[in-house]
Design an enzyme around this catalytic site. Structure first.
Site, PDB file in Angstrom:
ATOM      1  CG  ASP A  70      -2.745  -0.549   8.635  1.00 29.87           C
ATOM      2  OD1 ASP A  70      -3.548   0.393   8.528  1.00 29.87           O
ATOM      3  OD2 ASP A  70      -2.841  -1.604   7.994  1.00 29.87           O
TER       4      ASP A  70
ATOM      5  NE  ARG B 219      -6.230  -7.461   6.747  1.00 25.00           N
ATOM      6  CZ  ARG B 219      -5.435  -8.502   7.014  1.00 25.00           C
ATOM      7  NH1 ARG B 219      -5.918  -9.558   7.648  1.00 25.00           N
ATOM      8  NH2 ARG B 219      -4.163  -8.500   6.643  1.00 25.00           N
TER       9      ARG B 219
ATOM     10  CG  ASP C 140       4.518  -8.474   8.195  1.00 19.50           C
ATOM     11  OD1 ASP C 140       3.987  -9.469   7.681  1.00 19.50           O
ATOM     12  OD2 ASP C 140       5.341  -8.541   9.128  1.00 19.50           O
TER      13      ASP C 140
ATOM     14  NE  ARG D 264      -1.942  -4.900  -1.703  1.00 15.57           N
ATOM     15  CZ  ARG D 264      -1.387  -4.488  -0.570  1.00 15.57           C
ATOM     16  NH1 ARG D 264      -0.344  -5.131  -0.091  1.00 15.57           N
ATOM     17  NH2 ARG D 264      -1.875  -3.457   0.088  1.00 15.57           N
TER      18      ARG D 264
ATOM     19  CB  THR E  51       2.418   0.195   6.638  1.00 14.13           C
ATOM     20  OG1 THR E  51       1.066  -0.112   7.018  1.00 14.13           O
ATOM     21  CG2 THR E  51       3.327  -0.071   7.822  1.00 14.13           C
TER      22      THR E  51
ATOM     23  N   GLY F 250       0.820  -1.205   0.000  1.00 15.30           N
ATOM     24  CA  GLY F 250       0.000   0.000   0.000  1.00 15.30           C
ATOM     25  C   GLY F 250       0.857   1.260   0.000  1.00 15.30           C
TER      26      GLY F 250
ATOM     27  CG  ASP G  65       0.802  -3.192  10.421  1.00 16.32           C
ATOM     28  OD1 ASP G  65       1.762  -2.539   9.964  1.00 16.32           O
ATOM     29  OD2 ASP G  65       0.086  -3.907   9.705  1.00 16.32           O
TER      30      ASP G  65
END
Length: 321
Positions: free
Chosen positions: A128, A172, A103, A72, A126, A11, A130
């Site tokens: 997120d 998510r 990741d 991707r 990213t 992303g 995360d």
């Protein structure tokens, strides 16, 4: 090391262009040629490689998205795909590769390093946030500011109609966007996957707010905790609370990067190139306690993200009164 490459994968995030600029500027200062790989690992397999220029990075570093584009690639997950990627790097005499992504991108980079001996460094990009080995990832700060700005716009309309507004944000598996934007935007309720709250309990909180005369509340819900519309339907079915859902979607991922993300991107890009110049490979760079760090890629992808329970509990306290 005479020539390195840089790609963005997964992303897009605000700050990727600032990071590409830093990689280019640092590499050039160290006497390296810097090449850009377009469309991530997919482009690497397909040989979409070209030199990065000063004009390319100077005119775009303040913009969101990525000048190198991203994609991707299922083909890259195969041995044949990886071998083809390595052959492209060899064909262009690229001795080191900087991978900016999340990741999944790091796992691919680790494979290139461990299995094929490619000199590679990972930079966390990213929204997120995360990736547990680093306190912040490039793009996260911009995303939470984007969300926070939307909270106040939605709150204005909800207050005009005495409604509850439910705002769904990305996340998510990680609720950091909802948490940080919720605290910054004075949300009354934050629903995240790390702290599951039964929807009947959440509904009771909104009903209690209404009984106390607080007719307008703002709920932040991470996509991993459920959809905003489903939550609204549940509340409508079990109370008399008037409630509306808003899904922010890509609004939170676009736009010009914040100053924090630009500076973080510059620092991480510099460290990545310096590591390659020093003959070091297979590392992920990040920031911990305001220090720029590097850890082995394989260790970076194994570290679980840590949720800030104390910050979540603080928001619960502030939302009471």
């Amino acid at each position: 090391m005479k020539r390195i490459g840089v790609l963005t994968s997964g992303g897009d995030t605000p700050g990727m262009n600032a990071c590409i600029r830093s990689v280019f500027k640092t590499g050039t200062d160290l006497g390296m040629q810097v090449m850009g790989v377009y469309h991530g690992y997919k482009g690497l397999i397909e040989g979409r490689v070209d030199y990065i220029t000063h004009d390319m990075v100077e005119n775009k570093m303040h913009k969101g998205g990525t000048v190198l584009r991203t994609a991707r690639s299922s083909a890259f997950l195969t041995e044949e795909g990886m071998q083809k990627a390595v052959s492209v790097l060899n064909a262009y005499d690229i001795e080191g590769l900087v991978v900016i992504g999340g990741d999944g991108s790091f796992r691919g980079a680790a494979q290139l390093s461990e299995k094929y001996g490619v000199n590679v460094i990972g930079i966390p990009g990213t929204i997120d946030n995360d990736m547990g080995y680093t306190d912040f990832t490039i793009g996260f700060d911009t995303a939470i500011n984007n969300v926070m700005n939307e909270i106040y716009k939605i709150r204005d309309t909800m207050r005009a109609h005495d409604r509850v507004g439910v705002i769904e944000v990305m996340g998510r598996l990680c609720g950091d966007i909802a948490l940080w934007a919720g605290v910054g935007g004075a949300a009354d309720l934050i629903l995240v996957p790390e702290r599951p709250m039964p929807w009947d309990e959440a509904t009771n909180i909104l009903v209690a707010n209404k009984l106390r005369g607080k007719l307008t509340s703002i709920v932040l819900i991470a996509e991993g905790a459920g959809s905003a519309e489903d939550f609204c339907e549940y509340v409508r079915a079990h109370s008399d609370v008037e409630i509306k859902a808003t899904v922010l979607g890509y609004i939170q991922r676009g736009g010009n990067p914040s100053a924090f993300d630009r500076v973080l991107a510059a620092k991480l890009g510099q460290r990545a190139v310096e590591l390659l110049a020093d003959g070091q490979s297979g590392f992920a760079v990040g920031i911990k306690h305001n220090d720029i760090i590097n850890v082995p890629l394989l260790d970076a992808v194994k570290v679980n993200d840590t949720f800030d329970d104390k910050l979540y509990d603080l928001n619960t306290i502030m939302a009471k009164f």
